[in-house]
Design an enzyme around this catalytic site. Sequence first.
Site, PDB file in Angstrom:
ATOM      1  N   ASN A   1     -10.274  -0.372   0.268  1.00  8.77           N
ATOM      2  CA  ASN A   1      -8.863  -0.241   0.336  1.00  8.77           C
ATOM      3  C   ASN A   1      -8.461  -0.794  -1.262  1.00  8.77           C
ATOM      4  OD1 ASN A   1      -6.382  -0.812   0.381  1.00  8.77           O
ATOM      5  ND2 ASN A   1      -6.318  -1.545   2.650  1.00  8.77           N
TER       6      ASN A   1
ATOM      7  N   HIS B   1      -3.473   6.951   2.740  1.00  7.84           N
ATOM      8  CA  HIS B   1      -3.954   5.550   2.145  1.00  7.84           C
ATOM      9  C   HIS B   1      -5.357   5.528   2.638  1.00  7.84           C
ATOM     10  CE1 HIS B   1      -4.179   1.491   1.258  1.00  7.84           C
ATOM     11  NE2 HIS B   1      -3.863   1.208   2.438  1.00  7.84           N
TER      12      HIS B   1
ATOM     13  N   CYS C   1       1.051  -1.144   0.028  1.00  7.91           N
ATOM     14  CA  CYS C   1      -0.104   0.027  -0.005  1.00  7.91           C
ATOM     15  C   CYS C   1       0.719   1.349  -0.130  1.00  7.91           C
ATOM     16  CB  CYS C   1      -0.955  -0.029   1.253  1.00  7.91           C
ATOM     17  SG  CYS C   1      -1.985  -1.474   1.248  1.00  7.91           S
TER      18      CYS C   1
HETATM   19  O1  UT7 Z   1      -3.893  -1.413   3.598  1.00  6.59           O
HETATM   20  C1  UT7 Z   1      -3.019  -1.584   4.682  1.00  6.59           C
HETATM   21  C2  UT7 Z   1      -3.376  -3.006   5.485  1.00  6.59           C
HETATM   22  N1  UT7 Z   1      -4.705  -2.938   6.178  1.00  6.59           N
HETATM   23  C3  UT7 Z   1      -4.983  -2.286   7.039  1.00  6.59           C
HETATM   24  O2  UT7 Z   1      -4.845  -1.151   7.550  1.00  6.59           O
HETATM   25  C4  UT7 Z   1      -6.168  -2.738   7.930  1.00  6.59           C
HETATM   26  C5  UT7 Z   1      -6.010  -2.562   9.516  1.00  6.59           C
HETATM   27  N2  UT7 Z   1      -6.844  -3.334  10.400  1.00  6.59           N
HETATM   28  C6  UT7 Z   1      -8.258  -3.102  10.250  1.00  6.59           C
HETATM   29  O3  UT7 Z   1      -8.686  -1.996   9.767  1.00  6.59           O
HETATM   30  C7  UT7 Z   1      -9.149  -3.863  11.264  1.00  6.59           C
HETATM   31  O4  UT7 Z   1      -8.480  -4.383  12.376  1.00  6.59           O
HETATM   32  C8  UT7 Z   1     -10.036  -4.645  10.520  1.00  6.59           C
HETATM   33  C9  UT7 Z   1     -11.090  -3.714   9.783  1.00  6.59           C
HETATM   34  C10 UT7 Z   1      -9.344  -5.416   9.682  1.00  6.59           C
HETATM   35  C11 UT7 Z   1     -10.779  -5.499  11.698  1.00  6.59           C
HETATM   36  O5  UT7 Z   1     -11.582  -4.608  12.683  1.00  6.59           O
HETATM   37  P1  UT7 Z   1     -11.395  -4.934  14.302  1.00  6.59           P
HETATM   38  O6  UT7 Z   1     -12.234  -4.041  14.823  1.00  6.59           O
HETATM   39  O7  UT7 Z   1      -9.846  -5.114  14.318  1.00  6.59           O
HETATM   40  O8  UT7 Z   1     -11.998  -6.489  14.248  1.00  6.59           O
HETATM   41  P2  UT7 Z   1     -11.198  -7.800  14.654  1.00  6.59           P
HETATM   42  O9  UT7 Z   1     -10.391  -8.213  13.936  1.00  6.59           O
HETATM   43  O10 UT7 Z   1     -11.082  -7.528  16.298  1.00  6.59           O
HETATM   44  O11 UT7 Z   1     -12.586  -8.669  14.766  1.00  6.59           O
HETATM   45  C12 UT7 Z   1     -13.809  -8.602  15.840  1.00  6.59           C
HETATM   46  C13 UT7 Z   1     -14.870  -9.395  15.275  1.00  6.59           C
HETATM   47  C14 UT7 Z   1     -14.119 -11.086  15.281  1.00  6.59           C
HETATM   48  O12 UT7 Z   1     -15.121 -11.916  15.861  1.00  6.59           O
HETATM   49  P3  UT7 Z   1     -15.001 -12.439  17.520  1.00  6.59           P
HETATM   50  O13 UT7 Z   1     -13.942 -13.040  17.075  1.00  6.59           O
HETATM   51  O14 UT7 Z   1     -14.772 -11.359  18.341  1.00  6.59           O
HETATM   52  O15 UT7 Z   1     -16.297 -13.403  17.589  1.00  6.59           O
HETATM   53  C15 UT7 Z   1     -14.154 -11.369  13.705  1.00  6.59           C
HETATM   54  O16 UT7 Z   1     -14.362 -12.617  13.621  1.00  6.59           O
HETATM   55  O17 UT7 Z   1     -15.385  -9.366  14.179  1.00  6.59           O
HETATM   56  C16 UT7 Z   1     -15.354 -10.449  13.166  1.00  6.59           C
HETATM   57  N3  UT7 Z   1     -15.263 -10.223  11.985  1.00  6.59           N
HETATM   58  C17 UT7 Z   1     -16.426  -9.669  11.222  1.00  6.59           C
HETATM   59  N4  UT7 Z   1     -17.735  -9.851  11.609  1.00  6.59           N
HETATM   60  C18 UT7 Z   1     -18.594  -9.593  10.476  1.00  6.59           C
HETATM   61  C19 UT7 Z   1     -14.050  -9.886  11.302  1.00  6.59           C
HETATM   62  N5  UT7 Z   1     -14.545  -9.550   9.932  1.00  6.59           N
HETATM   63  C20 UT7 Z   1     -15.906  -9.446   9.838  1.00  6.59           C
HETATM   64  C21 UT7 Z   1     -16.738  -9.325   8.861  1.00  6.59           C
HETATM   65  N6  UT7 Z   1     -18.005  -9.369   9.243  1.00  6.59           N
HETATM   66  N7  UT7 Z   1     -16.506  -8.756   7.612  1.00  6.59           N
END
Ligand code: UT7
Length: 342
Positions: A299, A269, A113
Amino acid sequence: MNTSYKILGTGSCLPELTVDNEMYAKVIDTSDEWITSRTGISRRHLCDGEATWEMAVKAASIAIGEAGVSAETINMIVVTTLTPDYTTPSTACIVQERTGAVNAFCFDLNAACTGFIQAFDIAMHYLCASAEPFTALIVAAESLSKLVDFSDRRTCVLFGDGAGAVVLSNREADGSLLAPDLVYDSFIGADGTGGGYMTGKAFEPAEHPFRDADKPEREDLFGHETGIYLSMKGQEVYRFATTAMPMAIEKVLERAGIALEKIDYVVPHQANDRILQAAAKRIGLDPEKMLSNIAETGNTSSASIPICLDQEIRSGRIKRGQTLIMTGFGGGLTYGACALNY
Ligand code: UT7
């Protein structure tokens, strides 16, 4: 040594197919509410037959047209992509052939990115080092839909496809000298210790006829479980992003000797709206100055900065004479920022 360079023109291209969050909710276990509240993304464009090179050529052709230069005057083409169509020729060589930029040297750059920021940094150094007229075309083109596993809800909802391009020169389009001292500065960095936070495998080891079947394969560096598909430790990348982006902005302000108050807009980004707002808060930037188009594009990796830049120029929000910072972060881990006078 030149003391000025200028963005003469910009262009962008998004695939026709638009996929909103509700469409994802029909095929995987997710919801519009989750995606919107955690990321700010409502829809994204996905390739439906378009190739990465094709989007690159479209964005580049628009940028060349907007710049008002003849393609033959372009000295350098850099295409940033982690999702090319060919290992060789480079996408930059394809762009050269399709745009008629016959005098340009060409190469591709993959810094995930942060690719566009790295390419901008390199081009800026060429532009400033050259006493002769020098024009660079930077194109960032990505088909993340090739790299994501559409059964993995943690990654597939985040990414979109598209391309953005800029034509940069140390002369005006008519060849005349630029106003002096428009050069600000840039900063790029990397932290390889976080390499495992975002990984995608390239080729499988060769099964050539001379292999010793008893010799074991090297273990995968990152314990990568998803084959060629992108695997991401979201929370670790989030933590990195909310530190690296403010740090890159502060570093580039310091190098350029300009105060945050002088910045009209930051073109960041587009990975997650929450990251953008957290970064703005951390450095004390008015959140309105942190531009975001992620709701409509998702993204698009290295393409996200030049797509956002092009859209904001076309909308009239970004105007000539304004001071901008562009900043990115991503796999590698990599990060960086450029300050410029638009
Ligand atoms: O381009 C550069 C690289 N990328 C980034 O900059 C991404 C950086 N990271 C993020 O933006 C965030 O960490 C994410 C958007 C990827 C994830 O958000 P989060 O608030 O950190 O969620 P999490 O990974 O802590 O997941 C929370 C919950 C999990 O469920 P449990 O284990 O708590 O039951 C996930 O399984 O959300 C669940 N989850 C979803 N639920 C519904 C993860 N993805 C999804 C989804 N829909 N698409």
